[in-house]
Design an enzyme around this catalytic site. Structure first.
Site, PDB file in Angstrom:
ATOM      1  CB  SER A 167      -0.876   0.067   1.215  1.00  0.00           C
ATOM      2  OG  SER A 167      -1.762   1.118   1.196  1.00  0.00           O
ATOM      3  CG  ASP A 168       3.470   2.581   3.353  1.00  0.00           C
ATOM      4  OD1 ASP A 168       2.267   3.059   3.467  1.00  0.00           O
ATOM      5  OD2 ASP A 168       4.277   2.038   4.191  1.00  0.00           O
ATOM      6  CG  PHE A 169       6.831   0.506  -1.678  1.00  0.00           C
ATOM      7  CD1 PHE A 169       7.945   1.503  -1.819  1.00  0.00           C
ATOM      8  CD2 PHE A 169       6.858  -0.237  -0.567  1.00  0.00           C
ATOM      9  CE1 PHE A 169       9.052   1.603  -0.783  1.00  0.00           C
ATOM     10  CE2 PHE A 169       7.858  -0.275   0.225  1.00  0.00           C
ATOM     11  CZ  PHE A 169       9.082   0.596   0.049  1.00  0.00           C
ATOM     12  CB  VAL A 172       5.780   5.619  -3.328  1.00  0.00           C
ATOM     13  CG1 VAL A 172       7.095   6.082  -3.979  1.00  0.00           C
ATOM     14  CG2 VAL A 172       5.923   5.645  -1.737  1.00  0.00           C
ATOM     15  CD  GLN A 199      -1.398   4.035   3.333  1.00  0.00           C
ATOM     16  OE1 GLN A 199      -2.276   4.226   4.095  1.00  0.00           O
ATOM     17  NE2 GLN A 199      -0.304   3.519   3.376  1.00  0.00           N
TER      18      GLN A 199
END
Length: 426
Positions: A167-169, A172, A199
């Site tokens: 999820s973070d990447f 990004v 996100q």
């Protein structure tokens, strides 16, 4: 140490100026990727709140080429430094709970009063607008995976969290193009723009047609683990030696080449299940199951290298499952520079992931490792017009702060948690 004028000229984004006051992964790595393309990026942190990734492997990987500025944005002097950098920047990106900068009296309108053409990028778990009970909620990677619905599509019995930090990447990468789209808008219109990156939405966006399938027709796709949930012959298969390989035998030409290899008739040669032009079929149908059984029988009688060779010889897309040692030693990874070595102020000489996206005329570079906390304070503040006396006064008041290498090692116990930094006498 380096200041605003010390960034070397290279890359497709040379000259672009970015102020990044985010933390963790979802926001800051967006700036990090653009820094590798030549953008001048300042990572702005609070004197008592270093980025949570500091002291671990993620910070050296994700923050190289950046400058570090540490100041207390809640103080009058620190706020002035922050706004001076807003005036300097083309893009400002932040990652925090929704509305955090409004609560600090730094709304978009306040920012635009200082720099009317700046592109503003807000990154948060749930977004800046929506149901008020969600907007101010905290979020981490697993929260985004769970709330987006993406987690429910993976696994076998239980929902599966995908590592590391999917999820973070994904957020990004969404942040990267949002930053550039926002900046292009300011260039085309002459007026500042602001974008709200959530996100969970970034991850939901890569669910392909699953939401249409469910929202329109009520079709819920079951969790199937390493088997594709829709297409036959588009999955991972376990070979005779217990090793796993992905095989994708779909598409008209691929089926023509591949079916004879696994004992199925060539499409268009008389079998009613496989007419001329056959491109593949759904896995949960009799035809799909026939295809799957043929493949499973084929791999069960052969080792993974034998299966891999048969697929490659027939030009069938396939890939055995690499572990990190395979990646590190693969000649193609190394020939493309996917693995590189560089010097880092905290960790010394290190090897890790290199530069993605190969620009022909303006190649990306690694010109420095990720900065220590506050490492560039003095140079940046001087470049903003502060005298040496004023800089020293900011330090004396605790408005700015920095950690040298010795302090960094002690604070994060690096000699205990990072093997190659262990003290020789231990």
């Amino acid at each position: 140490m380096a200041g605003l004028k010390d960034f070397p000229k290279f890359g497709a984004l040379s000259g672009l100026k970015i102020l990044d006051s985010g933390s963790n992964i979802a926001g800051p790595l967006g700036g990090g990727l653009l820094a590798e393309c030549g953008a001048t990026v300042i990572h702005f942190e609070g004197p008592k709140k270093p980025d949570n990734q500091r002291g671990w492997y993620g910070y050296p990987q994700n923050h190289r080429n950046q400058l570090s500025m540490v100041a207390d944005i809640k103080s009058e002097e620190g706020r002035k430094i922050f706004l001076d950098l807003i005036k300097w920047a083309d893009i400002w990106v932040e990652s925090s709970k929704g509305g955090q900068y409004d609560r600090l009296s730094l709304s978009d309108e306040v920012i635009w009063s200082v720099n009317p053409k700046i592109a503003i990028v807000h990154v948060s778990g749930y977004g800046q607008v929506g149901d008020p009970s969600y907007v101010t909620k905290a979020s981490y990677d697993a929260v985004g995976q769970a709330f987006s619905g993406y987690m429910s599509l993976n696994g076998v019995n239980e929902a599966l969290k995908i590592n590391p930090y999917l999820s973070d990447f994904v957020c990004v990468l969404t942040t990267c193009w949002a930053m550039l789209a926002c900046y292009v808008s300011t260039q085309l219109t002459g007026k500042g723009e602001s974008v709200d990156v959530a996100q969970y939405e970034a991850l939901a966006r890569i669910m392909d047609g699953r939401m249409i399938q469910y929202a329109t027709d009520g079709v819920s796709v079951p969790k199937t683990g390493n088997k594709d949930a829709q297409a036959a012959l588009f999955s991972f298969y376990t070979c005779k030696d217990g090793r796993t390989i992905f095989i994708g035998m779909t598409g008209a030409e691929v089926c023509k080449r591949g079916f004879p290899v696994i004992g199925l008739p060539v499409p268009g040669t008389g079998d009613p299940d496989f007419p001329e032009g056959f491109t593949g079929w759904m896995i949960n149908t009799p035809v799909g199951q026939r295809m799957e059984k043929a493949m499973e029988a084929f791999v069960a009688e052969r080792t993974m290298p034998e299966v891999e060779k048969a697929m490659i010889d027939a030009q069938i897309p396939c890939q055995r499952v690499y572990d990190l040692e395979d990646c590190l030693n693969d000649p193609h990874w190394n020939a493309r520079g996917t693995i590189m070595e560089w010097d880092d102020p905290m960790m010394g000489h290190i090897k890790g992931l290199g530069l993605i996206n190969k620009f022909k005329n303006n190649p990306s570079e690694i010109w420095r490792g990720a900065p220590l906390f506050g490492m560039d304070n003095r140079d940046i503040i001087r470049d903003l017009g502060y005298s040496e006396e004023e800089v020293n006064d900011l330090y004396a008041k605790g408005i700015v702060n920095e950690f040298d290498l010795e302090t960094t090692i002690k604070r994060y116990k690096l000699d205990q948690v990072i093997p190659h930094m262990a003290k020789k006498d231990k």
